[in-house]
Design a protein around this motif. Structure first.
Motif, PDB file in Angstrom:
ATOM      1  N   VAL A 115       0.880  -1.157   0.000  1.00  0.00           N
ATOM      2  CA  VAL A 115       0.176   0.046  -0.102  1.00  0.00           C
ATOM      3  C   VAL A 115       1.101   1.312   0.004  1.00  0.00           C
ATOM      4  O   VAL A 115       1.950   1.292   0.737  1.00  0.00           O
ATOM      5  CB  VAL A 115      -0.942  -0.106   1.200  1.00  0.00           C
ATOM      6  CG1 VAL A 115      -0.218  -0.202   2.588  1.00  0.00           C
ATOM      7  CG2 VAL A 115      -1.597   1.241   1.290  1.00  0.00           C
ATOM      8  N   PHE A 120      -6.989  -1.128 -10.538  1.00  0.00           N
ATOM      9  CA  PHE A 120      -5.813  -0.177 -10.873  1.00  0.00           C
ATOM     10  C   PHE A 120      -4.993   0.091  -9.509  1.00  0.00           C
ATOM     11  O   PHE A 120      -5.853   0.447  -8.499  1.00  0.00           O
ATOM     12  CB  PHE A 120      -6.269   0.571 -11.539  1.00  0.00           C
ATOM     13  CG  PHE A 120      -6.879   0.698 -13.033  1.00  0.00           C
ATOM     14  CD1 PHE A 120      -6.684  -0.543 -13.713  1.00  0.00           C
ATOM     15  CD2 PHE A 120      -7.240   1.582 -13.841  1.00  0.00           C
ATOM     16  CE1 PHE A 120      -7.217  -0.968 -14.764  1.00  0.00           C
ATOM     17  CE2 PHE A 120      -7.873   1.491 -15.087  1.00  0.00           C
ATOM     18  CZ  PHE A 120      -7.542   0.120 -15.399  1.00  0.00           C
ATOM     19  N   ARG A 152      -1.788   2.963  -9.172  1.00  0.00           N
ATOM     20  CA  ARG A 152      -1.084   4.019  -9.741  1.00  0.00           C
ATOM     21  C   ARG A 152       0.135   4.006  -9.045  1.00  0.00           C
ATOM     22  O   ARG A 152       1.150   4.459  -9.408  1.00  0.00           O
ATOM     23  CB  ARG A 152      -1.661   5.196  -9.796  1.00  0.00           C
ATOM     24  CG  ARG A 152      -1.150   6.039 -11.053  1.00  0.00           C
ATOM     25  CD  ARG A 152      -1.090   5.282 -12.358  1.00  0.00           C
ATOM     26  NE  ARG A 152      -0.855   6.572 -13.312  1.00  0.00           N
ATOM     27  CZ  ARG A 152      -0.491   6.380 -14.600  1.00  0.00           C
ATOM     28  NH1 ARG A 152      -0.382   5.146 -14.959  1.00  0.00           N
ATOM     29  NH2 ARG A 152      -0.614   7.277 -15.381  1.00  0.00           N
ATOM     30  N   CYS A 153       0.174   3.372  -7.571  1.00  0.00           N
ATOM     31  CA  CYS A 153       1.237   3.791  -6.724  1.00  0.00           C
ATOM     32  C   CYS A 153       2.338   2.505  -6.861  1.00  0.00           C
ATOM     33  O   CYS A 153       3.434   2.818  -6.990  1.00  0.00           O
ATOM     34  CB  CYS A 153       0.880   4.017  -5.544  1.00  0.00           C
ATOM     35  SG  CYS A 153       0.092   5.550  -5.073  1.00  0.00           S
ATOM     36  N   THR A 154       1.712   1.340  -6.633  1.00  0.00           N
ATOM     37  CA  THR A 154       2.843   0.315  -6.107  1.00  0.00           C
ATOM     38  C   THR A 154       3.339  -0.392  -7.244  1.00  0.00           C
ATOM     39  O   THR A 154       4.499  -0.996  -7.010  1.00  0.00           O
ATOM     40  CB  THR A 154       2.248  -0.757  -5.206  1.00  0.00           C
ATOM     41  OG1 THR A 154       1.235  -1.490  -6.163  1.00  0.00           O
ATOM     42  CG2 THR A 154       1.393  -0.062  -3.984  1.00  0.00           C
ATOM     43  N   GLY A 155       2.829  -0.464  -8.370  1.00  0.00           N
ATOM     44  CA  GLY A 155       3.349  -1.160  -9.307  1.00  0.00           C
ATOM     45  C   GLY A 155       3.096  -2.741  -9.139  1.00  0.00           C
ATOM     46  O   GLY A 155       3.712  -3.593  -9.800  1.00  0.00           O
ATOM     47  N   TYR A 156       2.239  -3.100  -8.173  1.00  0.00           N
ATOM     48  CA  TYR A 156       1.447  -4.303  -8.035  1.00  0.00           C
ATOM     49  C   TYR A 156       2.478  -5.450  -7.501  1.00  0.00           C
ATOM     50  O   TYR A 156       1.784  -6.334  -6.815  1.00  0.00           O
ATOM     51  CB  TYR A 156       0.988  -4.856  -9.401  1.00  0.00           C
ATOM     52  CG  TYR A 156      -0.025  -3.917 -10.118  1.00  0.00           C
ATOM     53  CD1 TYR A 156      -1.365  -3.830  -9.514  1.00  0.00           C
ATOM     54  CD2 TYR A 156       0.356  -3.146 -11.211  1.00  0.00           C
ATOM     55  CE1 TYR A 156      -2.119  -2.940 -10.258  1.00  0.00           C
ATOM     56  CE2 TYR A 156      -0.502  -2.301 -11.973  1.00  0.00           C
ATOM     57  CZ  TYR A 156      -2.018  -2.135 -11.301  1.00  0.00           C
ATOM     58  OH  TYR A 156      -2.841  -1.448 -11.840  1.00  0.00           O
ATOM     59  N   GLN A 157       3.851  -5.215  -7.824  1.00  0.00           N
ATOM     60  CA  GLN A 157       4.613  -6.318  -7.430  1.00  0.00           C
ATOM     61  C   GLN A 157       4.656  -6.625  -5.912  1.00  0.00           C
ATOM     62  O   GLN A 157       4.281  -7.871  -5.468  1.00  0.00           O
ATOM     63  CB  GLN A 157       5.972  -6.065  -7.652  1.00  0.00           C
ATOM     64  CG  GLN A 157       7.117  -7.129  -7.271  1.00  0.00           C
ATOM     65  CD  GLN A 157       7.095  -8.279  -7.957  1.00  0.00           C
ATOM     66  OE1 GLN A 157       6.599  -8.340  -9.142  1.00  0.00           O
ATOM     67  NE2 GLN A 157       7.579  -9.339  -7.383  1.00  0.00           N
ATOM     68  N   GLN A 158       4.531  -5.781  -4.994  1.00  0.00           N
ATOM     69  CA  GLN A 158       4.418  -5.849  -3.504  1.00  0.00           C
ATOM     70  C   GLN A 158       3.202  -6.467  -3.172  1.00  0.00           C
ATOM     71  O   GLN A 158       2.755  -7.108  -2.373  1.00  0.00           O
ATOM     72  CB  GLN A 158       4.771  -4.752  -3.052  1.00  0.00           C
ATOM     73  CG  GLN A 158       6.477  -4.523  -2.929  1.00  0.00           C
ATOM     74  CD  GLN A 158       6.754  -3.159  -2.802  1.00  0.00           C
ATOM     75  OE1 GLN A 158       6.526  -2.326  -3.782  1.00  0.00           O
ATOM     76  NE2 GLN A 158       7.723  -2.861  -1.907  1.00  0.00           N
TER      77      GLN A 158
END
Ligand SMILES: Cc1cc2nc3c(=O)[nH]c(=O)nc-3n(C[C@H](O)[C@H](O)[C@H](O)COP(=O)(O)OP(=O)(O)OC[C@H]3O[C@@H](n4cnc5c(N)ncnc54)[C@H](O)[C@@H]3O)c2cc1C
Ligand code: FES
Ligand code: FES
Lengths: 162, 818, 271
Positions: free
Chosen positions: A97, A133, A135-141
């Motif tokens: 987050v 969506f 926009r901050c984390t880039g999903y990887q974490q």
């Protein structure tokens, strides 16, 4: 106005709602459950994701009147007895987050994913949250948090010191 | 302020503390401006222009005003206030002429959102549609219509900007170093190319939202999703000629900013509605569609680079022309131009450089700050150019980069000498190359190529950026001790997801030698409570606010030692402390608790000394100067953060479709205060950079209507779009004046992702890409040597509008050698 | 924010048909709402009455009759299709197309019938239904009729349905069971996106059917190719049937190229 009765996070509610009110606005404005967010109002971003009779839906694409007699679950029901759920703990641990605006919807999506697939592969996780969506984390974490909570993370993702 | 502390003794700095406000966000309890409701609150809606350029012949609001529940209707002619960060060029509501599609022409406040919407629909605006000026290259032509005929009468910040009245040029930044013509004369090769990219949207998941109450007596409170509370306050007061102490700006949790919320946007309009409605609080939240055109975007850029290279591969001359599309208003775009101007050659040493950077008005939604502040855009061209130049001179591009990279002793474009402590771009480049196995394919990769029929390519791109800020940028931090020995930290750098609250907590805990749980940095910002900070932008927070935190800790401890010294009858120099007590160093049993002195110490008889402990830390950027307006020489950079990305891509050689197999992102952060947060910035920024690189961009028709103002046709990366493998690493060359050696890295991960991808694709299939975003179709076209489609202005919706080479040949000012 | 309308959730088929007979000219049927609500929000549709079909008795889910085939009912969602083992066993092409439609949570709501009635040229379910020779069972207070999907679409977002008619059931004929099928969809990102072009190919017992989305005002079916048709013949037949345009998503040239490429590749893969 139409009278509806439903449960949200296990609690019963009876309310009069305008026919054109979305479930999203009903939750936020009529019930004050502001954890569920609006990112687009058009079904694209998933910030408004809640469980509707156990299945994720974009609450901006559901009318409140359709929820009559249904069970809705929102982010407010995720932590129990003042304690974060295991999923929330994993999000916190893995820094899944940042600004937090996508987080409630993201957690609802991963929650349902884990219901139907207790040990999802990376591909299944990505598939499961493609409608949310961030926009901050880039999903990887986020992927790492879900792997961890399902007992599959081999190694915590780390910043390498070169 | 490098604290020369043995890393082994650091307890919090350099460690992965959990996000301080994470629990609140995880549970849905964090309150954002969009969640806020005030007693008696009205809802605002805006009437927007359907035209790119039109004269407003008349606005009939009578039907809207007659609608029950409508409390205020506003049109531009009632308002005489102008806004602008650097060039004061924007009316709160369009007056006389609309300058872009989606511009606000009227607004309504009503009891409910539904009534406000209905009222806006009842407002009738009569327009005379005028031919818009859409392409910024056309806007430079001598006979081009002027977007701002009155440019010469506008106020602007004279120390930094140069508008050219009578043209569409909002600013011209010049940079001159050495003698380029001499450099070209010495060159073995001269290579010139032009690179382009369209406007894009920031896409914070929370759109812009503000609630404003203009109370009787001109006391104004603004609750907003903005990034920079003090900027909102100062620009607001400037526009309305109010004293700063009349206006209070409050910022709760913010659902992403990325620069789009850096300045002031909807707050003044909402304020005017509140005033007209008799002082009731009024709320406006942009829809996603409004976010694309009512609110600003990132400027498009045409970047022309001409490079002269000596026979040994050393660049000796570079002439650079940047044409930035400001859109209808200058906002941050003029400063983007300035900041890109002084760093436009990238992390390379160019002995003879010449750069002109124009900010150009057009009839399009206006550009503002966006993560990277121009660098994402110009590095697309620059790092593609480095690749193409290397190719043209027959040198491996990695070798070419290494040869020209800045190193200690190198002189930057503005005349600054790089030192050992400036950071190490070479190491970043080398690490990125090593991580992806640059230069050859592994056995696995070869086998994969064979099996799939797709081609694998590897590309590198380097990057740098310094904070774009005034030389005198300042901030302050206040730390107050509570009576139980815990502390409360006030500072005005806004938490927009970057993790600043957590990082500052770590710095404060480290410096005070307190436990992390004793430190609370407030999330909500309030100009009536928090000390000044310039803006939450530019990746300058860690150095400036971080240093101010350290100074505030020292100040707090000084006060504590003073009081404790009196009680203990000891000089400060003989005192030490831990997380609960101040004690005599050589008699540790003699001490007082922080709790007992936090709000003043009382002796048993009731006599008291001390008083509440407060620490103040003030920090102002050191040693920077304005740049000379003719030559661009001077000291603009607080610090330089260097980095590089390496990408492994797999391309379908028939269709141009591609997949990113791996990305390695390396940054010299000086010191990672919180490695987990740094990793979050690296990956998040990189993926945002990928969006810019592969799918995002505004598409207009010939009349200037924005054709894709929503997620339906403006895609952003999803979880399925991230690279299969992600390697994030840091180099730590300490920044001498950074807290614990740290420097900023918030924006950098987004920079140079696109050229790394473009370079990798070129290595895979030879496609020579000059325009971003890189869509499968662009690769397909480039492989066939046919012109790219681009996103600027479409003839049929997908024709091309690049600056027309044929037209340019007749125009000596803009001639380009093919 | 949605413009105002009344809402009805009939419990029985006759109630529904009566409502449509009376209010059809200003009413809209609501299934999953993922097209309808987007349209109402965008101001493209302003129905006075929204009629929810999901509570009509007997309108839920999928039904299977070995003689007739598979029935998809008005409330059958895309995810219902994906979860159904009979679909995967008999009509894998339906599942392949369904898998490519929108995001998971949209698929929890979006219905197959809503998808075809919406009649977007980029519909992902239409190619499967066209290839499988499915038909639409249409009802109104005036009576019932049955229309093959090859006759169903009449233009961009237009179908043969009259305002008082309901698409009650999609029947995928038992004769198509066991059809081998594949679908390839070009998107702008890997995540959920509308198709730029989509090509489905179905083979059974020496027959070859190809359907293409986003390539003409309606989804296009190329039927009647012999199972022995060469790749070039298939390509020629498809290219003769499509008429793609340039728009914000893609140019006409690239659409044509990708249609041809997908047809070639699928033909090779499904030899
Ligand atoms: C974010 C997003 C992504 C999407 N992605 C895709 C995609 O990738 N591919 C794709 O094909 N579509 C996509 N769609 C469109 C949409 O989800 C599908 O078309 C969906 O299947 C529509 O079904 P529904 O039940 O939601 O329809 P509704 O919205 O309920 O109805 C659609 C139309 O059909 C009418 N209707 C519904 N049922 C009946 C009936 N029984 N009889 C007569 N008329 C009826 C309605 O009145 C309405 O006009 C997407 C939509 C969204 C919001
Ligand atoms: S708000 Fe519902 S999907 Fe974006
Ligand atoms: S954390 Fe900001 S959008 Fe996901």
């Amino acid at each position: 106005m139409t009278r509806i009765s439903l449960t949200v996070n296990g609690k019963r509610y009876e309310r009069d709602v305008a026919e054109n009110r979305t479930l999203l606005r009903f939750l936020r404005e009529d019930l004050g459950l502001i954890g569920t967010k609006e990112g687009c109002g058009a079904g694209e971003c998933g910030a408004c994701t809640v469980l509707f009779d156990g299945l994720t839906v974009n609450s901006c694409m559901v009318l409140a009147v359709e929820a009559d007699g249904r069970a809705v679950e929102t982010i407010e029901g995720e932590a129990k007895d003042g304690k974060l759920s295991d999923l929330q703990e994993a999000f916190q641990k893995h820094h899944a987050v940042q600004c937090g605006f996508c987080t409630p919807g993201m957690i609802m999506s991963t929650r349902e994913l884990l219901h139907r697939t207790p040990k999802p592969t990376v591909a299944e996780i990505k598939e499961g949250i493609e409608g949310n969506f961030c926009r901050c984390t880039g999903y990887q974490q986020i992927v790492e948090a879900v792997l961890d909570v399902s007992g599959q993370l081999e190694k915590k993702g780390e910043l390498r010191h070169a | 302020m490098l604290e020369n502390q043995d890393p082994a003794t650091l307890k919090y700095v350099g460690k992965g503390a959990l996000r301080a406000e994470g629990v609140e966000k995880m549970t849905g309890q964090a309150v954002y401006a969009s969640d806020m409701v005030m007693p008696g609150m009205l809802y605002a809606q805006v009437k927007k222009s359907p035209h790119a350029r039109a004269k407003i012949l008349g606005i009939d609001v009578s039907k809207a005003e007659a609608l029950p529940g409508v409390r205020a209707v506003l049109v531009g002619s009632e308002l005489d206030y102008r806004l602008g960060l650097y060039v004061v060029d924007k009316d709160i509501l369009a007056k006389g002429e609309v300058r872009h599609y989606g511009e606000a022409v009227a607004a309504v406040a009503a009891d409910t959102l539904e009534i406000a919407k209905a009222a806006v629909d009842l407002i009738e605006v009569k327009y005379e549609v005028l031919p818009p000026i859409l392409n910024h290259m056309d806007a430079l032509k001598k006979d081009a219509p002027l977007v701002h005929p009155d440019l010469g009468t506008y106020d602007f910040v004279k120390a930094a900007f140069t508008p050219v009245p009578g043209t569409n040029i909002a600013n011209l930044t010049k940079l001159r170093k050495g003698d380029v013509e001499k450099g070209f004369a010495e060159s073995e090769w001269i290579i010139e190319r032009e690179y382009t990219n369209p406007s894009v949207q920031h896409v914070p998941m929370e759109t812009h939202v503000a609630i404003v109450q203009w109370k009787t007596g001109d006391d104004v409170t603004i609750w907003t999703s903005a990034q920079s509370p003090f900027t909102v306050r100062s620009l607001f007061c400037y526009a309305f000629k109010l004293p700063l102490n009349k206006v209070r700006v409050v910022i709760p949790h913010v659902g992403g900013g990325f620069g789009g919320k850096a300045g002031i946007h909807i707050e003044p309009l909402v304020a005017c509605l509140s005033r007209k409605a008799g002082g009731a609080p009024v709320k406006f939240q942009a829809t996603r569609e409004e976010e694309f055109s009512l609110l600003p975007c990132r400027s498009a850029l045409t970047y022309r680079i001409k490079t002269g290279v000596r026979s040994d591969g050393k660049i000796v001359a570079q002439k650079m022309s940047m044409y930035w599309d400001a859109g209808a208003y200058a906002d941050y775009a003029v400063n983007v131009t300035r900041a890109s101007g002084y760093s436009g050659a990238g992390p390379y040493e160019i002995p003879n450089a010449w750069l002109d950077a124009y900010t150009i008005y057009t009839n399009k939604p206006y550009g503002t700050a966006y993560r990277g502040f121009g660098h994402v855009e110009f590095f697309w061209g620059l790092e593609r150019h480095m690749e193409l130049v290397a190719q043209a001179i027959g040198m491996d591009s990695l070798e070419f980069r290494r040869k020209n990279a800045l190193r200690p002793g190198s002189v930057t474009l503005t005349g600054e000498v790089i030192s050992e402590n400036s950071g190490n771009v070479l190491k970043c480049i080398n690490e990125a190359a090593a991580s992806i196995g640059y230069g050859s394919l592994s056995a696995d990769e070869k086998a994969r190529e064979k099996e799939t029929g797709r081609k694998i390519g590897k590309g590198i791109a380097a990057l740098h950026k310094a904070p774009a800020m005034p030389p005198f940028t300042a901030t302050a931090v206040i730390i107050r001790m509570n009576s139980d020995g815990t502390v409360l930290v006030n500072l005005a750098l806004t938490e927009i997801g970057q993790g600043s609250v957590t990082a500052y907590s770590q710095i404060v805990a480290e410096r005070l030698k307190f436990r992390l749980d004793q430190v609370k940095v407030t999330v909500e910002k309030d100009t009536d409570r928090d000390p000044y900070d310039w803006q939450t932008v530019a990746s300058k927070g860690i150095i400036l606010t971080g240093n101010a935190c350290i100074l505030a800790c020292d100040d707090l401890l000084k006060g504590a030692y003073e009081t404790a010294g009196q009680i203990l009858r000891a000089q400060s120099c003989d005192l030490d402390h831990d997380d609960t007590r101040v004690f005599v160093r050589h008699h540790p049993e003699q001490g007082v608790t922080f709790a007992s002195i936090a709000v003043g110490y009382a002796y048993p008889d009731g006599n008291a000394i001390g008083g509440p402990l407060i620490g103040v830390g003030r920090y102002v950027a050191q040693g920077l100067s304005n740049l000379d307006k003719e030559t661009g020489q001077g000291y603009p950079a607080l610090d330089w953060t260097y980095g590089a990305h390496g990408i492994v891509v797999e391309v379908d050689p028939a269709t141009g479709e591609f997949r990113i197999l791996k990305i390695a992102s390396i940054f010299d952060v000086g010191k990672a205060i919180n490695p987990d947060l740094v990793r979050g910035q690296c990956i998040g920024g990189m993926v945002q950079g990928l969006g810019t690189a592969v799918c995002e961009g505004y598409i207009y028709d010939q009349e200037g209507h924005l054709l894709n103002p929503s997620f339906t046709d403006n895609k952003i990366p999803t979880s399925k779009d991230i690279p299969d493998e992600i390697d994030c690493a840091v180099v730590e060359t300490p920044q001498l004046d950074g807290p614990y050696g740290a420097r900023g890295v918030g924006e950098h991960p987004m920079i140079s992702v696109a050229p790394a991808l473009g370079n990798a694709i070129q290595h895979a299939v030879g496609a020579e890409l000059l325009h971003m975003p890189i869509r499968a179709e662009d690769v397909w076209r480039a492989m066939r040597n046919s012109g790219p489609i681009d996103n600027w202005i479409t003839k049929t919706p997908s024709g091309s509008c690049r600056s027309d080479p044929a037209a340019r040949r007749h125009d000596p000012d803009h001639a380009i050698t093919p | 924010m949605l413009h105002g309308f009344r809402y009805a959730a009939p419990r029985s088929r006759s109630e529904l048909l009566d409502l449509l007979a009376e209010h059809g000219d200003h009413a809209k049927v609501l299934a999953g709402g993922t097209d309808l609500l987007v349209n109402i929000r965008g101001g493209n549709m302003k129905p006075g009455l929204v009629i929810d079909v999901k509570r009509v008795e007997g309108y839920g889910g999928l039904a299977w009759d070995p003689a007739e085939g598979l029935s998809l009912l008005p409330a059958a969602t895309i995810n219902d299709v994906l979860r159904d083992k009979r679909v995967r066993a008999n009509f894998p092409l339906l599942a392949v197309c369904a898998q490519d439609l929108a995001s998971y949570q949209i698929r929890n709501r979006a219905t197959v019938i809503g998808n075809v009635v919406n009649a977007s040229p980029c519909s992902d379910m239409a190619p499967a239904l066209l290839c499988l020779g499915a038909r639409a069972e249409i009802a109104s207070a005036r009576g019932s009729r049955s229309v093959l999907f090859s006759e169903f679409f009449t233009g961009v977002k237009k179908t043969v349905l009259a305002k008082d008619e309901i698409l009650e059931r999609i029947v995928v004929p038992a004769s198509a069971a066991g059809t081998k099928g594949e679908y390839r969809k070009l998107k702008r990102i890997n995540g959920h996106d509308l198709g730029i072009v989509g090509v489905a190919i179905a083979r059974k017992n020496g027959s070859l059917r190809i359907a293409v989305s986003s390539a003409a005002p309606t989804p296009v079916l190329v039927a009647g190719l012999p199972g022995t048709a060469s790749v070039d013949e298939a390509v020629a037949a498809v290219l003769a049937a499509v008429s793609p345009i340039s728009d914000v998503r893609c140019t006409k040239e690239y659409r044509l190229f990708m249609i041809e490429t997908f047809v070639r590749r699928l033909m090779e893969e499904m030899k």
